[in-house]
Scaffold this active site. Structure first.
Site, PDB file in Angstrom:
ATOM      1  N   HIS A 165      -1.906  -0.718  -7.841  1.00  0.00           N
ATOM      2  CA  HIS A 165      -1.761  -1.618  -6.693  1.00  0.00           C
ATOM      3  C   HIS A 165      -1.157  -2.971  -7.090  1.00  0.00           C
ATOM      4  CE1 HIS A 165      -3.885   1.398  -4.480  1.00  0.00           C
ATOM      5  NE2 HIS A 165      -4.926   1.311  -5.292  1.00  0.00           N
TER       6      HIS A 165
ATOM      7  N   SER B 126      -8.187   3.384  -1.541  1.00  0.00           N
ATOM      8  CA  SER B 126      -7.083   3.728  -2.439  1.00  0.00           C
ATOM      9  C   SER B 126      -6.792   5.224  -2.369  1.00  0.00           C
ATOM     10  CB  SER B 126      -7.406   3.270  -3.865  1.00  0.00           C
ATOM     11  OG  SER B 126      -6.325   3.476  -4.736  1.00  0.00           O
TER      12      SER B 126
END
Length: 309
Positions: free
Chosen positions: A193, A90
């Site tokens: 996300h 991430s």
């Protein structure tokens, strides 16, 4: 070959930057980044409490700054040539991008600061959250997610999936988890996300498009699907798009195994990715660099690399 990996949000803990700031050169560099983004990284990385650094706008540049100063120490004295590749989870992809030469370090910190602000603002639009689901039957988890309206945001491998969505749905899942599964709420401010982050993608995209980007000088893998990316601009575009799409760290670990990775070194604030590797890449030696005291073990592992980048 040895790969270097960088953790994502949720890995931060109060004071985690303090031991690195004992070095005057590190303090100066962190001070320059702080000026560039208008955030006192040294203050928040030493004195701020857990609730303060849970703020996405602070956590993300803090994590990337810590990763970059760790990488500097690890790869000094020509050791960069021993690295077989890099990847980040991430927000850790921004750290990895700088280590691989896709972004200059100051640009990486500036871009991730813009990302953090945009994601914090998107998270403030409605109450959302994330939780790690450990173990359990995948089909039962899928049924539970469908029933609660949650989605899988991070496919982490090793029996761990991070789910995201409405805060009340996360609470309901934690209260009634799937059989043989454990649900652990994460120290994040929103459903990253996922579709909830679409406004952040719109804000970050033009900032990223204006950034100076180069092709990687080290192999680098993307969270989008676990593949290796050789085009720097494409890598940055994938990082932006992934603000609102799932992380596939399980696919990254599969790619590591296919590439013949023989060891993993995790940059600060380390621990999470080494933990996943112990379950998803059993038997692979690993070192988590949490403080400068962990550097000798990491350097020793790196010295076993047979890859010259």
């Amino acid at each position: 070959m040895i790969v270097v990996v960088a953790p994502g949000q949720g890995s931060q803990t109060p004071g985690f930057l303090a031991p690195w700031l004992e070095d005057a050169a590190v303090r100066e560099r962190v001070g320059q980044w702080s000026e560039a983004i208008g955030v006192d990284l040294a203050l928040h990385g030493t004195d701020s409490d857990a609730d303060t650094i849970k703020d996405t706008a602070l956590a993300q540049p803090l994590i990337v700054a810590a990763g970059l100063v760790t990488a500097d120490a690890l790869l000094a004295d020509g050791r960069r040539s021993l690295v077989g590749g890099v990847a980040g989870h991430s927000v850790g992809e921004f750290t990895a991008a700088a280590v691989a030469g896709v972004l200059q370090p100051t640009d990486a910190v500036s871009l991730v600061a813009a990302r953090g602000r945009a994601m914090a603002d998107a998270a403030a639009l409605e109450p959302t959250s994330m939780a790690a689901v450990l173990g359990g039957d995948p089909d039962e988890l899928a049924s539970a997610l469908e029933a609660t309206g949650l989605v899988a945001a991070n496919h982490n491998g090793g029996g761990q999936t991070v789910v995201a969505g409405a805060a009340d749905a996360i609470a309901a899942l934690a209260a009634d988890p799937p059989a043989k599964a454990r649900v652990v709420p994460l120290a994040v401010a929103g459903a990253f996300h996922t579709r909830y982050m679409a406004p952040a993608v719109e804000r970050v995209a033009p900032v990223a498009a204006a950034a100076a980007v180069a092709d990687p000088t080290l192999p680098i893998w993307t969270n989008a699907d676990g593949s290796r990316v050789d085009d720097g601009r494409r890598f940055v575009d994938l990082m932006v798009a992934q603000i609102a799409s799932p992380v596939h760290w399980d696919a990254v670990m599969t790619s590591f195994q296919e590439a013949g990775v023989t060891g993993i070194i995790e940059l600060a604030p380390a621990g999470a990715l080494v933990g996943l590797a112990k379950r998803g890449m059993r038997g692979t030696p690993s070192v988590a660099i949490k403080t400068p005291e962990d550097l000798p073990a990491a350097i020793e592992l790196l010295s076993t690399s047979e890859v010259s980048a």
